[in-house]
Design an enzyme around this catalytic site. Structure first.
Site, mmCIF file in Angstrom:
data_model
loop_
_atom_site.group_PDB
_atom_site.id
_atom_site.type_symbol
_atom_site.label_atom_id
_atom_site.label_comp_id
_atom_site.label_asym_id
_atom_site.label_seq_id
_atom_site.Cartn_x
_atom_site.Cartn_y
_atom_site.Cartn_z
ATOM 1 N N GLY A 7 -44.716 -42.569 -22.515
ATOM 2 C CA GLY A 7 -43.640 -41.567 -22.043
ATOM 3 C C GLY A 7 -42.908 -42.372 -20.813
ATOM 4 N N CYS A 8 -41.776 -41.562 -20.719
ATOM 5 C CA CYS A 8 -41.307 -41.951 -19.343
ATOM 6 C C CYS A 8 -41.952 -42.038 -17.974
ATOM 7 C CB CYS A 8 -39.649 -41.380 -19.597
ATOM 8 S SG CYS A 8 -39.847 -39.734 -19.458
#
EC number: 1.2.1.38
Lengths: 350, 350, 350, 350
Positions: B153-154
């Protein structure tokens, strides 16, 4: 209503502009003088075409002469840089004006702290002693009686309002608190600098002055008074690509497993006389646009069950609540007016 | 260079668009298929006029058919929502493709955690076991050999890269860590929602999902592996009025009074094989624009002497390093290419 | 001052929100009812947390029932989509309310034009006949006496105020006029659409509906009345990555070599009773931020000597002057109040 | 590929930064020297931390010494202010370098025009005679052979590409043309000025220099050559709160009732050798984000049937196509490389 004459000393920055915006329609104050060293001789609307056609547009900017200004104006708003403000405040006070100083010069009670953080000696320590810290929710009576009000900094307004009641009521520990704050770019002022050019700020985000910002001792001073302890705070400012607004995310350790609703209740009780501090209900977190152009300080509370921490999110408009609006609120108290006279507009959104 | 065919499955969102942007000029990959349920039958440049006249503009979007896609493409980038991704990944794997999944479906090793945080049962646990977490700085060899890579995920990319070396090397305590993160709005996706309309985001700032964001367990999983302890993190996401970029301000307690320069040295050592993790020198704090459109992760360090805390500031581009660029980096490793093949552009600034 | 009760019908969009913002502190109006089909039953501050703690925050939103609303409210502000507005207006008028309709339904005097541009038949032509076009500078007396006011569109407000006096006084030709307009994104409304997501608008600029925007016939109708000729206008709207504001750059051919100062004089004369139209002095061109949150319409004039063209630049706030503020101005006239009652705030800048 | 050494003279502004960004990964050029009077002695990555860890980051900035630079570098990119550029160009040419000048100093063929618009005498008229106007779509062969290329201005690049083919092919009249242009703020440069501070630009829109912008004679010069007539243009620049991008809305009068599809065909034919000019299909209007970071010039066409006008909308990236990218394209031609070598990236979006 018989209006009082007030003066705005220093008008070329954002806080000066915001003072004019607010005073322009204030039912209790008349702008008796506007001064600026660099712009004396011009009409206000020449500097700020946005003020054309308003009540204040044709006011002539004059050179700041304390004697002349004090003759006409009971209250002086000082919107000049720190360092310069202390002498000007003294000069206006000597002439019998009451002063609301928007600079940092009279905020720190200890002149040694001032010297440490601002890198210059405080030359007006006799006046410093009589200064009152201008946060209406905490010093209402003292402000009303004061001749010299030290208007709080923008970040401190946001952080102190978020933490004061909880420290006062010992809801959380005074140790280990972090205030991670994010401010709109108007907080950096209107002086031309590469770092605040549009193309250096837009579509980007950055931290600055971590652990070393000058607003730190101001927060620590007031919060130490609340907690009765000598506090140290981690304060981390960030720059947001927006015009106005500060959001502070404050991390504290709860003393016991108190319910969040109890905390809200305690805060509501503490701020029951404030027209502006708004306690967000469960599940609602404040956004800076909800306070744009207003005196509101919106507080949201989240209890992170997994880590035991309480997170308090605080939003203000840095130019209005964090500077010029608060200055007018203080002038309201000094004048015996209702606290929110002329300061009751709803936020401009979007 | 003999190019490998790859497929982009799901192209209407920002990560799909970013994959196309990167693959369009990648020297080692050819886009062999682009699929979308809703847009099948149209040319890519009809969906995205910005791609007209580029190598990929005239590619016809097709309906996602694993059998057909696998026949042509060795590697499949899955850019579809979580929940949908797990079955599609399995289907592509069954057909013999290797998969880089940009969704959250294979990031959490414990299917129970997945069920808790994502609210649905994991239906492909047999595949979950073979998934490799796609952070090249940590799992380089495993990624090279993997058939299924769970692209991070970012927010986790930003936070894990900031904290992993320090935990691994026991420079600071594993307890009490806070990650206060700020993300550009592209992180919220391209689905039409009132909350991410321009006028709801511009000139404003807000926090959201404090203490409850789904990226939390992903960070905790990897950081626990680093520290050898079961960690709990305070993770606070915020929304910034900008397109791209994540800045995470991480607060940790140092184990001993180690010099900041020693910490930098340890981090430089840990990341010595990474072309992208950049350790900022003393006095420099990263800004999100410095990494725009790139794979860089910029790390700045401040030791707050007054509170004893170390503050680590981490910047990435959420769409490139935090999603599609990292996916391509993983595909590079899987293909035996240089890690940064096609990923060496300098940031677009301003 | 004895306040009049007014109703806001349709409150979930930006014009509804702006009406609430203005009415919240209006000295002559009390919000007697707020209605919304989708939000009935909730308090206004649940929809808009920004209104918490304001006078209007606790108002309960109700289902729009003309009979009930008309019993309590003399004036109804209709902030619902075109098409829906015509029947609702008729229903409120039938109950004896006076209506200010913010939609397009009663702006075009010719129902054939309405059908052509809006793609539906006008079902309330008997009411259309009695509608007055609500531009106070032009129809002041008629508005005061009207039961149904068609509040002008945002672009038309900007363009008509820029061109009307010059056409009326035959300073320039009625042929060949171009209005190249640029609007903030709030003009696109608050309905969730991909095209107005933050990441589709921010850091970009685009034109749309060139030569085909629905506001064209509205401008042509009023300007034809000014010039006494059947006019055709080139109208080109553009989308600006900002919240509020319209700037229209209007190109006209002068009839003779009149001095720009004469033009300014003629405009000043025409608008001498308007508190809001501001004629910028030589060398000053208006900016949208100078009118933010206000009723001002700022006009700048440049005579391009090389091409003989006169360029008129017009700035308004699309939500205030171009919609809700103008609606309140019309209600002021209908109530016998001063035109600018409650509408005299200075612009919020920055 | 054997790389040629090139120099970047003047690196502190946005065009200098953009040159570095592009050259950093260019397969045919090596940055042999970077000079700056004010920053000599520092590494490039000290000035621009964003360049850390890239190939060019450790380059040492030197004082601009033509003799030294010419010894190492075949081509010199001059990114210094107009006025200063003419003498530096001459000095580099005298040393045998070939020069691409990004300033305005060699764009106007008539030194009298230069004196009129730039307010200073042209001191290098002998060099002016040999300068080639660096728009690759028009002067491809001449550029390839040139020693001195005058790189076009940003607005002229946008407007000339929009109008040149139509004038050349006499599709519309040369009289009465209007170019209403809107530019991102990077066009105003990186010098600290109050007017381009974030808070003076963000959330606002303004026109400037209407009818008097210095880019006007440059457009008129090239378009007059296209049409064979001495043309006068109305050129209206505006400032958009975005970083990059120019959109020009051009209004022309068609010669006859030619179909828009015919116009598109004529433009496609004219630009058939350009990898960058993209003719949008019917119903599609370009947006500046579609060209961000690229050399594309996107052209959209609308025939306004009601007024008979043709509207051409043109989008470029002002820093890439309108300055540094175009300079590199010119250097490509001068080096015998493919025109788009190193200039084929897809737009960064969002």
């Amino acid at each position: 209503m018989q209006k009082k004459n007030v003066a705005v000393v220093g008008v070329t920055g954002y806080t000066g502009m915001e003072l004019i915006r607010i005073l322009n329609v204030h039912p209790g104050f008349e702008i008796g003088a506007v001064t600026s060293r660099s712009e004396a001789g011009r009409a206000l609307q020449e500097l700020f075409p946005a003020m054309q056609g308003t009540r204040s547009g044709s006011i002539a900017v004059t050179f700041p002469d304390p004697e002349l200004v004090a003759r006409d104006c009971e209250i002086v708003f000082l919107a000049v840089p720190h360092g310069a403000a202390m002498d000007m405040a003294a000069a206006f006070l000597d002439q019998g004006s009451r002063v609301v100083d928007l600079s940092a010069d009279f905020r720190l009670r200890d002149p040694g702290e001032y010297a440490t953080w601002y890198g210059l000696e405080h030359g007006r320590q006799e006046r410093l002693k009589e200064a009152v810290y201008g946060l209406p929710e905490i010093y209402r009576e003292q402000i009303a009686a004061a001749n010299l009000v030290a208007n709080p900094g923008c970040y401190p307004s946001s952080v102190i309002l978020a933490l004061y009641p909880g420290l006062k009521k010992e809801l959380f520990h005074a140790e280990g608190i972090i205030a991670d704050s994010k401010s709109g770019t108007s907080g950096a002022g209107r002086v031309a600098k590469t770092g605040t050019l549009f193309c250096e700020v837009a579509d980007s985000f950055r931290a600055y002055s971590l652990g070393s910002h000058r607003h730190t001792p101001e927060m620590e001073q007031e919060l130490s008074l609340a907690s009765g302890r000598d506090m140290r705070l981690s304060f981390s400012p960030h720059l947001v690509p927006m015009n106005r607004g500060i959001l502070s995310t404050c991390y504290v350790d709860l003393r016991s497993s108190i319910q969040t609703e109890e905390i809200r209740k305690a805060y509501r009780e503490f701020y029951k006389d404030s027209p502006w501090v708004r306690i967000m209900p469960e599940g609602v977190l404040p956004e800076t646009r909800w306070v744009r152009g207003t005196m509101f300080c919106d507080l949201g509370f989240v209890h992170d069950q997994r880590t035991g921490r309480l997170i308090i999110v605080s939003c203000i408009d840095n130019l209005c609540r964090g500077a010029s609006g608060q200055a007018v609120a203080n002038a309201n108290l000094m004048s015996g007016y209702d606290l929110d006279l002329g300061l009751d507009a709803a936020p401009l959104m979007p």
